[in-house]
Write an enzyme that holds these catalytic residues in place. Structure first.
Site, PDB file in Angstrom:
ATOM      1  N   SER A   1       0.852  -1.189   0.000  1.00  0.00           N
ATOM      2  CA  SER A   1       0.000   0.000   0.000  1.00  0.00           C
ATOM      3  C   SER A   1       0.886   1.238   0.000  1.00  0.00           C
ATOM      4  O   SER A   1       2.063   1.186   0.405  1.00  0.00           O
ATOM      5  CB  SER A   1      -0.880   0.009   1.256  1.00  0.00           C
TER       6      SER A   1
ATOM      7  N   TYR B   1      -1.984  -0.191  10.483  1.00  0.00           N
ATOM      8  CA  TYR B   1      -2.028  -0.576   9.067  1.00  0.00           C
ATOM      9  C   TYR B   1      -0.743  -0.177   8.356  1.00  0.00           C
ATOM     10  O   TYR B   1      -0.172  -0.967   7.591  1.00  0.00           O
ATOM     11  CB  TYR B   1      -3.238   0.079   8.398  1.00  0.00           C
TER      12      TYR B   1
ATOM     13  N   LYS C   1       1.970  -2.786   6.393  1.00  0.00           N
ATOM     14  CA  LYS C   1       2.327  -2.693   4.977  1.00  0.00           C
ATOM     15  C   LYS C   1       3.823  -2.406   4.793  1.00  0.00           C
ATOM     16  O   LYS C   1       4.432  -2.844   3.808  1.00  0.00           O
ATOM     17  CB  LYS C   1       1.463  -1.640   4.286  1.00  0.00           C
TER      18      LYS C   1
END
Length: 245
Positions: A137, A150, A154
Site C-alpha cells: 500500500s 495498518y 504494509k
C-alpha cells in the site's frame, strides 16, 4: 491474443472473496490459469464459484497457522501466488489496541510468511519456477492519519518482499509487491468514504483520482508474468503520482 498467457500455470489468490482478490482471481482464470481462490467467507467463495465454475475454492481462516498450511499443501503446486488478504483496523496512535495490532499483523504479515513458505518450499522441491506478488500500500511509505497499525503492517510487507526476493530468486522464484493508493473496495470505504477525508487525499494525487480495482489487477498480472522477468524485490506503486507530492 492476450499479452499475458497463464495456460499451464496454477495460481493461488488469498482474500479472493471480494475486492482486489476476487477481481484478480477472475482475471487470472480469464488468462488461462488454473485458479485457486482462498477466503474465510464461504458465501463469497460460493458466489465466485458461481461466476466462474473453473475456479477452485478454499475456505480457511488465515489466522489459523496450521489449518492454512494444510489447506494450501493440498492444492500445490502453485506457480503464481498473490498474497492479497488483509484487514484495515483504523485507530489513532494513542488509541490503537493490542487486539487490533495482533489481528492486523497476523493477517496482513504473518499469513504471507505462512502461505509463501508452503508454496515456495513445494516449488523448490519440484524444481519449478514461480512468481509471488504481495499486496502492499502507499501506507507502507507515507504516514496516514489513524493508520498507525495498518502502515506498520504494509511497511513489513515490503520488507518481507525484499527478503523473500533475495533468498528465493536463486531458486527460480521472483517476489514483488504492489502498492496502491486508495481503492474504493469495501475495505477502502472503511477509511475513505467521508468527503472530509477523501477529498484532501485525492487532492494529493496528481492524477486527481483514486485507483480502480482494474488498475491494481493489471499491475499484479504484469508482475506475475514473464513480461517482468527481471523485476524482483520491488514495490510497484499504483498511486497516480501520490509519491511525487
Amino acid at each position: 491474443m492476450n499479452a499475458h498467457d497463464f495456460r499451464g500455470k496454477r495460481a493461488l489468490v488469498t482474500g479472493a472473496g471480494a475486492g482486489i482478490g476476487r477481481a484478480t482471481a477472475l482475471k487470472l482464470a480469464e488468462l488461462g490459469a488454473e485458479v485457486v481462490a482462498l477466503s474465510r467467507t464461504q458465501e463469497n467463495l460460493d458466489s465466485l464459484k458461481a461466476e466462474n465454475p473453473s475456479i477452485e475454492i478454499i475456505c480457511v481462516d488465515l489466522a489459523d497457522w496450521n489449518a492454512t498450511r494444510e489447506a494450501v499443501q493440498k492444492v500445490t503446486p502453485i506457480h503464481l501466488l498473490v498474497n492479497n488478504a488483509a484487514v484495515a483496523l483504523l485507530a489513532p496512535v494513542l488509541e490503537a489496541t493490542p487486539q487490533e495490532f495482533d489481528s492486523s499483523f497476523n493477517l496482513n504479515v504473518k499469513s504471507i510468511l505462512n502461505v509463501t513458505q508452503v508454496v515456495a518450499s513445494d516449488l523448490v522441491d519440484r524444481k519449478l519456477k514461480g512468481s509471488i506478488v504481495n499486496l502492499s500500500s502507499q501506507a507502507a511509505q507515507r504516514a496516514l492519519k489513524d493508520h498507525i497499525v495498518y502502515c506498520g503492517t504494509k511497511a513489513a510487507v515490503d520488507a518481507f518482499t525484499r527478503s523473500m526476493a533475495l533468498e528465493l530468486a536463486p531458486k527460480g522464484i521472483r517476489v514483488n509487491s504492489v502498492g496502491p493508493t486508495v481503492v474504493m473496495t469495501a475495505m477502502g470505504r472503511i477509511g475513505w468514504s467521508k468527503p472530509e477525508k477523501s477529498d484532501p487525499m485525492r487532492a494529493r494525487i496528481p492524477q486527481g483520482k483514486f485507483a480502480e480495482v482494474e488498475d491494481v489487477v493489471n499491475a499484479i498480472v504484469y508482475l506475475l508474468s514473464d513480461k517482468s522477468d527481471m523485476i524482483n524485490g520491488h514495490m510497484l506503486p499504483v498511486e497516480g503520482g501520490f509519491f511525487c507530492s
